[in-house]
Motif scaffolding. Structure first.
Motif, PDB file in Angstrom:
ATOM      1  N   ARG A  83       0.863  -1.195   0.000  1.00  0.00           N
ATOM      2  CA  ARG A  83       0.000   0.000   0.000  1.00  0.00           C
ATOM      3  C   ARG A  83       0.890   1.232   0.000  1.00  0.00           C
ATOM      4  O   ARG A  83       1.714   1.428   0.880  1.00  0.00           O
ATOM      5  CB  ARG A  83      -0.895  -0.012   1.244  1.00  0.00           C
ATOM      6  N   GLY A  84       0.753   2.053  -1.036  1.00  0.00           N
ATOM      7  CA  GLY A  84       1.517   3.289  -1.121  1.00  0.00           C
ATOM      8  C   GLY A  84       0.961   4.347  -0.192  1.00  0.00           C
ATOM      9  O   GLY A  84      -0.145   4.222   0.327  1.00  0.00           O
ATOM     10  N   THR A  85       1.723   5.404   0.004  1.00  0.00           N
ATOM     11  CA  THR A  85       1.305   6.469   0.909  1.00  0.00           C
ATOM     12  C   THR A  85       0.755   7.686   0.186  1.00  0.00           C
ATOM     13  O   THR A  85       0.188   8.569   0.810  1.00  0.00           O
ATOM     14  CB  THR A  85       2.493   6.915   1.797  1.00  0.00           C
ATOM     15  N   SER A  86       0.916   7.751  -1.121  1.00  0.00           N
ATOM     16  CA  SER A  86       0.456   8.913  -1.887  1.00  0.00           C
ATOM     17  C   SER A  86      -1.061   8.925  -2.001  1.00  0.00           C
ATOM     18  O   SER A  86      -1.696   7.888  -2.157  1.00  0.00           O
ATOM     19  CB  SER A  86       1.059   8.895  -3.289  1.00  0.00           C
ATOM     20  N   ALA A  87      -1.609  10.123  -1.959  1.00  0.00           N
ATOM     21  CA  ALA A  87      -3.051  10.298  -2.133  1.00  0.00           C
ATOM     22  C   ALA A  87      -3.356  10.502  -3.613  1.00  0.00           C
ATOM     23  O   ALA A  87      -2.522  10.989  -4.366  1.00  0.00           O
ATOM     24  CB  ALA A  87      -3.524  11.510  -1.341  1.00  0.00           C
ATOM     25  N   ILE A  88      -4.571  10.131  -4.011  1.00  0.00           N
ATOM     26  CA  ILE A  88      -5.023  10.350  -5.394  1.00  0.00           C
ATOM     27  C   ILE A  88      -6.514  10.598  -5.375  1.00  0.00           C
ATOM     28  O   ILE A  88      -7.226  10.127  -4.480  1.00  0.00           O
ATOM     29  CB  ILE A  88      -4.655   9.164  -6.312  1.00  0.00           C
ATOM     30  N   ARG A  89      -6.984  11.363  -6.364  1.00  0.00           N
ATOM     31  CA  ARG A  89      -8.403  11.756  -6.389  1.00  0.00           C
ATOM     32  C   ARG A  89      -9.341  10.584  -6.600  1.00  0.00           C
ATOM     33  O   ARG A  89     -10.418  10.537  -6.034  1.00  0.00           O
ATOM     34  CB  ARG A  89      -8.630  12.794  -7.490  1.00  0.00           C
ATOM     35  N   ASP A  90      -8.978   9.634  -7.439  1.00  0.00           N
ATOM     36  CA  ASP A  90      -9.865   8.515  -7.769  1.00  0.00           C
ATOM     37  C   ASP A  90      -9.339   7.241  -7.127  1.00  0.00           C
ATOM     38  O   ASP A  90      -8.273   6.740  -7.495  1.00  0.00           O
ATOM     39  CB  ASP A  90      -9.941   8.350  -9.286  1.00  0.00           C
ATOM     40  N   ALA A  91     -10.078   6.716  -6.179  1.00  0.00           N
ATOM     41  CA  ALA A  91      -9.638   5.523  -5.440  1.00  0.00           C
ATOM     42  C   ALA A  91      -9.411   4.318  -6.350  1.00  0.00           C
ATOM     43  O   ALA A  91      -8.626   3.428  -6.018  1.00  0.00           O
ATOM     44  CB  ALA A  91     -10.667   5.179  -4.368  1.00  0.00           C
ATOM     45  N   ARG A  94      -5.773   3.554  -7.118  1.00  0.00           N
ATOM     46  CA  ARG A  94      -4.888   3.134  -6.026  1.00  0.00           C
ATOM     47  C   ARG A  94      -3.968   1.970  -6.409  1.00  0.00           C
ATOM     48  O   ARG A  94      -2.776   2.006  -6.090  1.00  0.00           O
ATOM     49  CB  ARG A  94      -5.730   2.793  -4.791  1.00  0.00           C
ATOM     50  N   PRO A  95      -4.434   0.927  -7.092  1.00  0.00           N
ATOM     51  CA  PRO A  95      -3.523  -0.180  -7.424  1.00  0.00           C
ATOM     52  C   PRO A  95      -2.308   0.256  -8.256  1.00  0.00           C
ATOM     53  O   PRO A  95      -1.224  -0.323  -8.123  1.00  0.00           O
ATOM     54  CB  PRO A  95      -4.405  -1.157  -8.211  1.00  0.00           C
ATOM     55  N   PHE A  96      -2.467   1.288  -9.077  1.00  0.00           N
ATOM     56  CA  PHE A  96      -1.344   1.776  -9.875  1.00  0.00           C
ATOM     57  C   PHE A  96      -0.348   2.532  -9.005  1.00  0.00           C
ATOM     58  O   PHE A  96       0.859   2.410  -9.178  1.00  0.00           O
ATOM     59  CB  PHE A  96      -1.842   2.634 -11.038  1.00  0.00           C
ATOM     60  N   LEU A  97      -0.867   3.288  -8.037  1.00  0.00           N
ATOM     61  CA  LEU A  97       0.028   3.966  -7.087  1.00  0.00           C
ATOM     62  C   LEU A  97       0.759   2.949  -6.223  1.00  0.00           C
ATOM     63  O   LEU A  97       1.929   3.135  -5.890  1.00  0.00           O
ATOM     64  CB  LEU A  97      -0.756   4.923  -6.194  1.00  0.00           C
ATOM     65  N   ARG A 114      -5.903  12.084 -15.959  1.00  0.00           N
ATOM     66  CA  ARG A 114      -5.599  13.355 -15.283  1.00  0.00           C
ATOM     67  C   ARG A 114      -5.743  13.281 -13.760  1.00  0.00           C
ATOM     68  O   ARG A 114      -5.390  14.225 -13.066  1.00  0.00           O
ATOM     69  CB  ARG A 114      -6.464  14.468 -15.853  1.00  0.00           C
ATOM     70  N   ASP A 115      -6.272  12.173 -13.246  1.00  0.00           N
ATOM     71  CA  ASP A 115      -6.331  12.018 -11.798  1.00  0.00           C
ATOM     72  C   ASP A 115      -4.927  11.855 -11.207  1.00  0.00           C
ATOM     73  O   ASP A 115      -4.726  12.091 -10.018  1.00  0.00           O
ATOM     74  CB  ASP A 115      -7.197  10.819 -11.409  1.00  0.00           C
ATOM     75  N   GLU A 122       5.549   8.195  -5.111  1.00  0.00           N
ATOM     76  CA  GLU A 122       6.471   7.238  -4.488  1.00  0.00           C
ATOM     77  C   GLU A 122       7.839   7.272  -5.178  1.00  0.00           C
ATOM     78  O   GLU A 122       8.531   6.267  -5.272  1.00  0.00           O
ATOM     79  CB  GLU A 122       5.903   5.817  -4.525  1.00  0.00           C
ATOM     80  N   GLY A 123       8.213   8.444  -5.707  1.00  0.00           N
ATOM     81  CA  GLY A 123       9.500   8.589  -6.377  1.00  0.00           C
ATOM     82  C   GLY A 123       9.519   8.155  -7.831  1.00  0.00           C
ATOM     83  O   GLY A 123      10.549   8.218  -8.495  1.00  0.00           O
ATOM     84  N   VAL A 124       8.385   7.715  -8.368  1.00  0.00           N
ATOM     85  CA  VAL A 124       8.306   7.245  -9.746  1.00  0.00           C
ATOM     86  C   VAL A 124       7.691   8.348 -10.615  1.00  0.00           C
ATOM     87  O   VAL A 124       6.630   8.878 -10.285  1.00  0.00           O
ATOM     88  CB  VAL A 124       7.464   5.952  -9.847  1.00  0.00           C
TER      89      VAL A 124
END
Length: 145
Positions: A83-91, A94-97, A114-115, A122-124
């Motif tokens: 589980r990454g720590t970065s937030a994103i607008r569309d849940a 999440r699997p890509f983060l 664009r989300d 995560e540095g990527v």
């Protein structure tokens, strides 16, 4: 080079063989890049391809989905993504983060979504298909970090 390719890039690249997403798909097929998946991201790709609207376009493009998925599965690298720590607008993204948080980290996350509103997660590095194609063409520094 290991790259996370978002579902929208796969779909666009197969529907329209002339665009930047198609160059990303072709780079995978040519062995220039290794696509990185988790079980969740591959399942999303598989489920999107069977949607009537999408499957109709793929049929028109003469894409044999089952064969393509089998080929892709054989050349892809599958990882357990923490589980990454970065937030994103569309849940749903999440699997890509989470893939960006895997180790070793992928070199890029290629998306047209664009989300993904930051340049890095995560540095990527997060790049559009057109930017990624330009980086491949230039042969420049592929390391996005």
């Amino acid at each position: 080079m290991r790259v996370v390719v978002d579902t929208n890039v796969w779909i666009s690249g197969l529907i329209s063989p002339a665009g930047f997403p198609a160059r990303v798909v072709q780079a995978v097929l040519d062995g220039q890049i290794i696509p990185v998946f988790s079980k969740a991201t591959f399942a999303e790709l598989r489920s999107v391809w069977v949607r009537p609207k999408i499957s109709r376009f793929l049929t028109r493009s003469s894409v044999e989905v089952k064969a393509f998925l089998g080929n892709l599965e054989s050349i892809a690298e599958f990882v357990e993504a923490p589980r990454g720590t970065s937030a994103i607008r569309d849940a749903k993204d999440r699997p890509f983060l989470d893939l960006a948080a895997s180790r070793p980290a992928p070199d890029f996350l290629v998306t047209g979504d664009r989300d993904f509103d930051r340049s890095h997660y995560e540095g990527v590095a997060v790049v559009t298909p057109s930017r990624f194609a330009a980086l491949m063409r230039s042969g420049g520094a592929f390391r996005g970090r």
